[in-house]
Design an enzyme around this catalytic site. Structure first.
Site, PDB file in Angstrom:
ATOM      1  N   CYS A 146      -2.665   8.121   4.414  1.00  0.00           N
ATOM      2  CA  CYS A 146      -2.558   7.591   3.056  1.00  0.00           C
ATOM      3  C   CYS A 146      -3.861   7.797   2.283  1.00  0.00           C
ATOM      4  CB  CYS A 146      -2.159   6.124   3.094  1.00  0.00           C
ATOM      5  SG  CYS A 146      -3.118   5.157   4.252  1.00  0.00           S
ATOM      6  N   GLU A 155       0.882  -1.147   0.000  1.00  0.00           N
ATOM      7  CA  GLU A 155       0.000   0.000   0.000  1.00  0.00           C
ATOM      8  C   GLU A 155       0.922   1.198   0.000  1.00  0.00           C
ATOM      9  OE1 GLU A 155      -2.050   2.661   2.620  1.00  0.00           O
ATOM     10  OE2 GLU A 155      -2.489   0.711   3.509  1.00  0.00           O
TER      11      GLU A 155
HETATM   12  P1  NDP Z   1       9.477   4.543   3.347  1.00  0.00           P
HETATM   13  O1  NDP Z   1       9.035   3.842   2.142  1.00  0.00           O
HETATM   14  O2  NDP Z   1      10.808   5.146   3.383  1.00  0.00           O
HETATM   15  O3  NDP Z   1       9.385   3.597   4.613  1.00  0.00           O
HETATM   16  C1  NDP Z   1       8.305   2.689   4.815  1.00  0.00           C
HETATM   17  C2  NDP Z   1       8.804   1.549   5.654  1.00  0.00           C
HETATM   18  O4  NDP Z   1       9.797   0.848   4.927  1.00  0.00           O
HETATM   19  C3  NDP Z   1       9.452   1.974   6.951  1.00  0.00           C
HETATM   20  O5  NDP Z   1       9.171   1.036   7.956  1.00  0.00           O
HETATM   21  C4  NDP Z   1      10.918   1.955   6.609  1.00  0.00           C
HETATM   22  O6  NDP Z   1      11.743   1.789   7.735  1.00  0.00           O
HETATM   23  C5  NDP Z   1      10.970   0.742   5.728  1.00  0.00           C
HETATM   24  N1  NDP Z   1      12.130   0.671   4.876  1.00  0.00           N
HETATM   25  C6  NDP Z   1      12.727   1.653   4.187  1.00  0.00           C
HETATM   26  N2  NDP Z   1      13.783   1.180   3.512  1.00  0.00           N
HETATM   27  C7  NDP Z   1      13.848  -0.146   3.777  1.00  0.00           C
HETATM   28  C8  NDP Z   1      14.717  -1.197   3.395  1.00  0.00           C
HETATM   29  N3  NDP Z   1      15.728  -0.965   2.582  1.00  0.00           N
HETATM   30  N4  NDP Z   1      14.495  -2.422   3.864  1.00  0.00           N
HETATM   31  C9  NDP Z   1      13.460  -2.677   4.690  1.00  0.00           C
HETATM   32  N5  NDP Z   1      12.618  -1.722   5.101  1.00  0.00           N
HETATM   33  C10 NDP Z   1      12.794  -0.469   4.647  1.00  0.00           C
HETATM   34  O7  NDP Z   1       8.391   5.570   3.626  1.00  0.00           O
HETATM   35  P2  NDP Z   1       8.302   6.643   4.791  1.00  0.00           P
HETATM   36  O8  NDP Z   1       7.593   5.981   5.911  1.00  0.00           O
HETATM   37  O9  NDP Z   1       9.583   7.301   5.093  1.00  0.00           O
HETATM   38  O10 NDP Z   1       7.406   7.662   4.026  1.00  0.00           O
HETATM   39  C11 NDP Z   1       7.929   8.295   2.855  1.00  0.00           C
HETATM   40  C12 NDP Z   1       6.805   8.657   1.943  1.00  0.00           C
HETATM   41  O11 NDP Z   1       6.012   7.516   1.655  1.00  0.00           O
HETATM   42  C13 NDP Z   1       5.823   9.630   2.518  1.00  0.00           C
HETATM   43  O12 NDP Z   1       6.312  10.929   2.445  1.00  0.00           O
HETATM   44  C14 NDP Z   1       4.647   9.375   1.647  1.00  0.00           C
HETATM   45  O13 NDP Z   1       4.770  10.070   0.448  1.00  0.00           O
HETATM   46  C15 NDP Z   1       4.701   7.898   1.399  1.00  0.00           C
HETATM   47  N6  NDP Z   1       3.804   7.157   2.256  1.00  0.00           N
HETATM   48  C16 NDP Z   1       2.664   6.715   1.724  1.00  0.00           C
HETATM   49  C17 NDP Z   1       1.785   6.029   2.478  1.00  0.00           C
HETATM   50  C18 NDP Z   1       0.557   5.504   1.848  1.00  0.00           C
HETATM   51  O14 NDP Z   1       0.032   4.525   2.329  1.00  0.00           O
HETATM   52  N7  NDP Z   1       0.049   6.112   0.804  1.00  0.00           N
HETATM   53  C19 NDP Z   1       1.996   5.759   3.897  1.00  0.00           C
HETATM   54  C20 NDP Z   1       3.244   6.285   4.373  1.00  0.00           C
HETATM   55  C21 NDP Z   1       4.123   6.921   3.560  1.00  0.00           C
HETATM   56  P3  NDP Z   1      12.619   3.011   8.313  1.00  0.00           P
HETATM   57  O15 NDP Z   1      11.671   4.035   8.787  1.00  0.00           O
HETATM   58  O16 NDP Z   1      13.391   2.386   9.413  1.00  0.00           O
HETATM   59  O17 NDP Z   1      13.466   3.476   7.179  1.00  0.00           O
END
Ligand code: NDP
Length: 677
Positions: free
Chosen positions: A296, A257
């Site tokens: 989201c 998602e």
């Molecule tokens: P990310 O995609 O950076 O992170 C989402 C999850 O993935 C976090 O738990 C993060 O952990 C983890 N993650 C990141 N890199 C890795 C990796 N290499 N291996 C395993 N896990 C990883 O999103 P953010 O939460 O930082 O949000 C960034 C953007 O995403 C927002 O600004 C928004 O635009 C979008 N977003 C959209 C959503 C939706 O449902 N539409 C919901 C949330 C965000 P960690 O925090 O430790 O890096």
């Protein structure tokens, strides 16, 4: 405040943050408040989940898992104040924290209750209908779900540290799979506090859930064919993770998602003085400011008829101007901070991209902030943009500024509105505010395929409507295309992700044994005593009695017709009945057959059979003419505990004629008392 040293929970033990831990800052003051990430043995975690947690869950029936889920939800709801407190550091107002915390706990309650009402007290879930694969009924097909025998890995976003964990965990545990939860680091201290309560609750067996605060190391490289990954976050991370070679090689399912350019449309029927206009504005402002737009499902694109655009901008701006921004601990603050400084930077960059195609009509670079020491906090002003040419624009349809940012655009006619909605290339939710059901139909037909959920609201539903941005446990959450192509929740639909669907084929006895239900053609056991005299506990699947015959006479039919008033020609008019392609003359009422059948099989004395609560799947398969005799068989088909001191018994009822052919069949539902304890 003291630094929060976040721990992970791996293979049954708490593991402290290590030297390489990541820093966590307050969203409100920017101060360093914690660290997360220790050195974890991912192989041991997977072994623990696959070898201890998942087998223990698989040994529990759906009803036992549902009871554990309810106990967990109760435990958390008694301790949620701590989670509200911690949420302040993430910039969340009390209202924001309730969406996350109460929303998460409520999801567990709703799923537990739905599971108990709709799933069997068994470890196997039968799916769909019985398929007859041979003319004589001796070879049948069915579908079943059984739990995937691995571990589910949940990677969650920062914006819902509690709901995000629980909405994935509920279906996983109900499905009989253990989970490894990895929250986003920025708000992981709230998830960790909640997780600690979950472990303390003792509601689930050892190994049912584990927690990673910090990075996932080589975890994904170690997953196998029976494991599962569910991700929420950015499209870039989703793409990177889902293209992991090991996941692809082993066909490990990956649902995501991710970004979503959710739209809200004002119907062409709505005038500025209609109740729907205020409703539209209210929903927009709520979605822009709740959780500072970090949902989201928040409304990113506002699509209004050309002649209403100015009025919409004016009304939304007037409401946004009243939004007090600042430290959520300060009385009167309506909108808190973004989750981190990097999110603020990201939102401002994305807003600038939107600004290249649209004019900012509300918002400031330096909003007035309430509270002390908030200068370094991740605050932004709500920003409303107007895009004058949404057809030529590209960025406004593909840039998700994950904050209080939304863009107004005009449509010419409904087809144009639908086209603009779908320019998001797949979203989680779209809403339509209209009082015209035909507008709703046109939009649904044109747009449903591009959106995971369509939310329609008007004056009739606005008092009870649940809100554009609220995913509900009983409705699907997810969306096609840009939204990730995943689907979560949706009642028991979400549970099935964590189970494998398998087609089974075999004789009636084989199918009956596997699904734990009597199926036609399976061996019946002649009941020694009338089954209505038996308790729920004492009844066995396949236990059966037959009763009859009873001859149906013309007098019976005429008496029934006069008594009930059902003088339908098929029963009362020989000539008309003959003219029907279905009959060769007057026939008995179907309802008369049912009544006579009950008269044949019922045992009249008070006893453990407490009530007849209905019948389902009724079919009249052959007409019964005057002078024919019917018999009936009553067989225990399925038993469903209710959690009360009685259970529901489903009975297969088959009514046959003098030639032994079935004339009617149905499932009878009764409530039967349990054994006295
Ligand atoms: P990310 O995609 O950076 O992170 C989402 C999850 O993935 C976090 O738990 C993060 O952990 C983890 N993650 C990141 N890199 C890795 C990796 N290499 N291996 C395993 N896990 C990883 O999103 P953010 O939460 O930082 O949000 C960034 C953007 O995403 C927002 O600004 C928004 O635009 C979008 N977003 C959209 C959503 C939706 O449902 N539409 C919901 C949330 C965000 P960690 O925090 O430790 O890096």
């Amino acid at each position: 405040m003291t630094m929060m040293e976040l721990r992970s929970f791996a293979a049954g033990k708490w593991v402290d943050a290590g030297d390489s831990a990541r820093d966590i800052h307050s969203a409100v003051t920017g101060a360093l408040i914690g660290r997360a990430g220790g050195s974890l043995d991912f192989a041991a975690m997977l072994d623990h989940g696959r070898g201890t947690g998942s087998p223990a869950l698989r040994a529990m029936t759906f009803h036992q898992r549902a009871a554990a889920l309810k106990a967990l939800a109760l435990y958390l709801s008694e301790r949620k104040d701590r989670l509200y407190e911690l949420s302040l550091h993430a910039g969340s107002t009390r209202g924001d924290a309730m969406i996350d915390v109460d929303g998460g706990i409520g999801t567990l309650f709703a799923l537990a209750s739905k599971a108990r009402r709709t799933l069997p007290d068994d470890v196997v879930m039968a799916d769909g209908d019985l398929e007859i694969l041979s003319r004589d009924g001796s070879f049948l097909g069915h579908h079943i779900y059984t739990p995937r025998q691995g571990v589910a890995v949940h990677i969650n976003a920062f914006n819902f540290p509690v709901w995000g964990m629980l909405e994935k965990l509920g279906p996983t545990l109900l499905g009989g799979m253990s989970a490894i939860v990895k929250p986003a680091t920025a708000t992981a201290y709230i998830t960790e506090a909640c997780f600690q309560m979950m472990v303390e609750s003792g509601a689930f067996p050892e190994g049912s859930f584990q927690l990673i605060t910090g990075g996932t190391g080589d975890l994904l490289d170690r997953l196998g064919p029976s494991d599962f990954v569910s991700f929420t976050g950015s499209a870039d991370t989703a793409l990177m993770l889902r293209s992991n070679k090991n996941l692809m090689t082993k066909s490990v399912p990956f649902i995501a998602e991710q970004d979503s350019l959710n739209a809200s449309v004002l119907g062409p029927d709505v005038t500025a003085d209609a109740p729907e206009f205020d409703l539209f504005v209210k929903e927009i402002v709520r979605e822009m400011t709740a959780k500072a737009g970090q949902k989201c499902t928040a409304i990113r694109r506002i699509i209004a008829p050309q002649n209403m655009v100015d009025a919409v901008i004016e009304a939304v701006s007037a409401k946004l101007a009243k939004t007090t921004i600042g430290d959520p601990a300060v009385e009167g603050v309506r909108m808190g901070a973004l989750a981190s400084a990097s999110q603020k930077k990201d939102v401002l960059e994305k807003a600038a991209i939107i600004g290249s195609e649209a004019e900012r009509v509300f918002g400031t670079d330096a909003p007035e902030l309430h509270g002390d020491g908030v200068e370094q906090g991740a605050f932004v002003s709500p920003m409303l943009f107007h895009c004058a040419d949404p057809d030529a624009a590209v960025k406004v349809h593909e840039t998700e500024a994950f904050g209080p940012v939304s863009t107004v655009m005009a449509y010419r006619d409904l087809d144009h509105a639908v086209g603009l909605m779908n320019r998001g290339q797949g979203s989680l939710v779209a809403s339509l505010i209209t009082h015209d059901p035909q507008v709703a139909r046109t939009v649904a037909v044109g747009a449903a395929a591009w959106h995971g959920r369509l939310y329609i609201n008007d004056r009739d539903s606005m008092k009870s409507a649940t809100g554009h941005g609220s995913p509900l446990p009983l409705l699907v959450h997810g969306g096609p295309g840009r939204a990730g192509g995943g689907e979560e929740l949706g009642g028991m639909r979400g549970v099935k992700h964590y189970m494998q669907r398998t087609a089974i084929q075999g004789s009636p006895d084989m199918i009956a044994a596997i699904i734990g239900q009597y199926v036609p053609g399976a061996t019946k056991t002649e009941a020694t005593a009338h089954p209505f005299t038996k308790t729920f506990d004492d009844l066995s699947i396949g236990e059966s009695i037959t009763a009859g015959p009873r001859t149906i006479t013309q007098e019976d039919v005429e008496h029934f017709a006069e008594f009930t008033g059902d003088n339908f020609y098929a029963h009362m008019n020989e000539e008309a009945a003959k003219a029907s392609p279905f009959f060769d003359g007057r026939v008995a009422h179907g309802y008369l057959l049912l009544a006579f059948a009950a008269g044949l099989f019922v045992q009249p004395d008070p006893g453990p059979t407490l009530a007849n609560t209905g019948l389902s799947g009724l079919r009249f398969t052959k007409p019964v003419y005057f002078g024919e005799a019917i018999s009936v068989s009553l067989t225990v088909k399925e038993k469903r505990p209710t959690g009360k001191d009685y259970g529901e018994v489903l009975w297969d009822v088959a009514i046959t004629d003098s030639e032994g052919e079935q004339v009617a069949g149905y499932t009878l539902h009764t409530m039967n008392a349990l054994n006295a304890t």
